[in-house]
Design an enzyme around this catalytic site. Structure first.
Site, short mmCIF file in Angstrom:
data_model
loop_
_atom_site.label_atom_id
_atom_site.label_comp_id
_atom_site.label_asym_id
_atom_site.label_seq_id
_atom_site.Cartn_x
_atom_site.Cartn_y
_atom_site.Cartn_z
N LYS A 192 28.75 -23.04 31.36
CA LYS A 192 28.26 -23.45 32.69
C LYS A 192 29.22 -24.46 33.33
O LYS A 192 29.49 -24.40 34.53
CB LYS A 192 26.86 -24.06 32.58
CG LYS A 192 25.78 -23.01 32.36
CD LYS A 192 24.39 -23.61 32.34
CE LYS A 192 23.39 -22.51 32.00
NZ LYS A 192 22.05 -22.98 31.79
N CYS A 252 -11.39 -62.79 43.02
CA CYS A 252 -12.51 -63.35 43.78
C CYS A 252 -13.51 -62.28 44.21
O CYS A 252 -14.52 -62.58 44.86
CB CYS A 252 -11.97 -64.07 45.01
SG CYS A 252 -10.94 -62.99 46.02
O1 PMT Z 1 12.40 -33.25 35.33
P1 PMT Z 1 12.15 -33.62 33.87
O2 PMT Z 1 10.78 -33.23 33.39
O3 PMT Z 1 12.48 -35.05 33.59
O4 PMT Z 1 13.15 -32.73 32.98
C1 PMT Z 1 14.54 -32.90 33.13
C2 PMT Z 1 15.27 -31.57 33.06
C3 PMT Z 1 15.09 -30.94 31.72
C4 PMT Z 1 14.76 -30.64 34.16
C5 PMT Z 1 16.78 -31.90 33.35
O5 PMT Z 1 17.22 -32.83 32.42
C6 PMT Z 1 17.65 -30.63 33.29
O6 PMT Z 1 18.11 -30.26 32.25
N1 PMT Z 1 17.88 -29.99 34.46
C7 PMT Z 1 18.59 -28.71 34.51
C8 PMT Z 1 17.71 -27.60 34.03
C9 PMT Z 1 18.43 -26.29 33.81
O7 PMT Z 1 18.07 -25.56 32.95
O8 PMT Z 1 19.41 -26.04 34.57
P2 PMT Z 1 20.22 -24.63 34.53
O9 PMT Z 1 20.81 -24.41 33.20
O10 PMT Z 1 19.34 -23.55 35.11
O11 PMT Z 1 21.34 -24.94 35.57
C10 PMT Z 1 22.51 -25.66 35.27
C11 PMT Z 1 22.85 -26.57 36.44
O12 PMT Z 1 22.98 -25.80 37.64
C12 PMT Z 1 21.79 -27.60 36.74
O13 PMT Z 1 22.46 -28.79 37.08
C13 PMT Z 1 21.02 -27.05 37.91
O14 PMT Z 1 20.50 -28.08 38.74
C14 PMT Z 1 22.09 -26.22 38.64
N2 PMT Z 1 21.56 -25.03 39.32
C15 PMT Z 1 20.87 -24.08 38.62
C16 PMT Z 1 20.42 -22.96 39.26
C17 PMT Z 1 20.67 -22.80 40.65
N3 PMT Z 1 20.24 -21.74 41.31
N4 PMT Z 1 21.33 -23.76 41.31
C18 PMT Z 1 21.78 -24.88 40.67
O15 PMT Z 1 22.39 -25.73 41.29
#
Ligand code: PMT
Length: 404
Positions: free
Chosen positions: A340, A162
């Site tokens: 990991k 509207c």
């Molecule tokens: O957000 P989007 O654009 O949708 O993308 C999703 C994603 C790719 C970010 C997601 O799917 C993903 O993979 N997240 C983890 C990214 C990563 O590389 O994590 P990492 O390998 O650094 O760590 C492994 C795990 O430890 C993760 O669960 C992370 O949250 C955790 N971590 C890492 C480092 C840290 N200092 N503390 C954590 O708790």
């Protein structure tokens, strides 16, 4: 992109009741989406709806005769037939006149007669002029119907047909499809508390510049929506994202890894399942410069210090909780993720191979492999992130069932 969660609608008997508002044209798209999702769609049109859209359109899209006449041979009781063939009745759009008739139990046409013969759930999507919507009679009718168990999808704000601006716009067919999906999802997470992290962390150098990642938060937000839709109570600890907060989820907004850690620690005690989908920065600048770092020599060094590993610390005190990590890897993804999983004491880790098209950071889809502590490996195809989340939750539910 049509969410593949719509798989869950295959064979479901959904009736779309269309009433006579200008936004009735959106029902054409809804019926098309439902048909593509392989739902068994039936359409009931009121007389006023036929002023805006034709039975033939819906007949072609749904592949079924459209219900619009109460006294149409050969079926002497089409409202009873339709009620028996309906698992969910969606009224889209619902006019003020329809709400009044439904609230007062009138059976003046096929749709309102069907309502009286039908015992299942009704999803109502009102759309009208904002003054009509806020009229006490309309509000009273909505209240009555809510008390009777009808579920309402509230109209959106915006420019109305509207010419006025305000609440009254019909939500998009995609949004309604998502609501319809929710009706048919198993409520297998009822009574469980999920703690989910999402997005990047921002580690500040000065008051202008940050160290961060390309995470959009889409994966973590999709997980939160999927868990919520299956009945879980969800706390979502999110780094900075551009995403709207999911309704019905407790959103805890954080900026840095240290803030994320504090928020996660606060909610850990109550959690049954913890999923860390956030891309947490492993390092932060050692010192934060006040104001803006000035341009100086050709080369400077910015010392970084390690952030705590939030997940690793949770792994040490996980108790009976289910602990899920994510890993975004480029090359030798499985080996790195396996390491990991062990180091962090996880039950499972979701591996995105970011060298693959449509996987990982920023994308609407993901391609993941799920690695369990017992060595089991499940590879998933490319899926939109909501469907991927549902498949992950299916695996969690299944693994808990297996472990007793
Ligand atoms: O957000 P989007 O654009 O949708 O993308 C999703 C994603 C790719 C970010 C997601 O799917 C993903 O993979 N997240 C983890 C990214 C990563 O590389 O994590 P990492 O390998 O650094 O760590 C492994 C795990 O430890 C993760 O669960 C992370 O949250 C955790 N971590 C890492 C480092 C840290 N200092 N503390 C954590 O708790």
């Amino acid at each position: 992109m049509l969410s593949q969660v719509a798989d869950g609608l295959r064979g479901k008997k959904v009736t779309v009741g269309v009433t006579g508002g200008i936004s009735a044209y959106k029902a054409v798209e809804l019926v098309s989406l439902l048909t593509r999702a392989e739902a068994e769609v039936r359409v009931a049109l009121t007389r006023a709806a036929k002023e805006f859209v034709t039975p033939l359109t819906f007949e072609v899209l749904s592949g079924r005769p459209v219900y619009h006449e109460l006294f149409a041979a050969p079926d002497p009781v089409p409202h009873i037939t339709l009620a028996r063939q309906t698992e969910l009745l969606v009224v889209y759009p619902a006019t003020a006149n329809f709400l009044a008739q439904a609230a007062w139990g009138l059976a003046s046409d096929l749709l309102t007669s069907t309502l009286l013969a039908y015992e299942g759930q009704v999803l109502v999507c009102p759309a009208m002029n904002q003054k009509m919507l806020s009229h006490p009679a309309v509000k009273d009718n909505i209240r009555r119907l809510r008390e009777r168990g009808y579920i309402f999808l509230p109209p959106e704000e915006g420019r109305l047909a509207c010419g006025e601006k305000g609440p009254g716009r019909l939500p998009s067919p995609e949004q309604v499809l998502e609501e319809i999906n929710r009706f048919f999802l198993p409520q297998d997470l009822k009574g469980l508390n999920f703690l989910i992290t999402a997005g990047p962390t921002w580690e500040s150098w000065d008051e202008v510049r940050i160290l961060t990642s390309r995470s959009s938060g889409k994966m973590g937000y999709a997980l939160a929506r999927a868990a919520r839709d299956r009945g879980a109570r969800v706390v979502l600890v999110s780094g900075p994202t551009a995403l709207p907060p999911p309704v019905g989820v407790e959103l805890v907004a954080v900026t840095s890894a240290l803030e994320m850690q504090a928020a996660v620690e606060r909610h850990f005690a109550d959690a049954d399942v913890v999923i860390m989908a956030a891309a947490v920065s492993d390092y932060r600048p050692k010192e934060r410069v006040a104001g803006k770092l000035k341009k100086g020599p050709e080369e400077i060094l910015l010392p970084l210090v390690r952030n705590p590993d939030i997940l690793e610390e949770l792994g040490r005190k996980k108790g009976r909780r289910l602990l899920v990590g994510f890993a975004a890897e480029a090359g030798e993804a499985l080996e790195k993720a396996r390491a990991k999983l062990k180091a962090k004491g996880l039950d499972l880790i979701v591996v995105n191979d970011i060298t693959q098209q449509g996987a990982g950071f920023g994308a609407d889809t993901n391609v993941v492999s799920v690695l369990f502590a017992n060595g089991r490996l499940v590879n998933m195809p490319q899926l939109d992130k909501l469907t991927c989340s549902h498949r992950l939750i299916d695996l969690l539910v299944e693994s808990v069932g297996r472990d007793g």
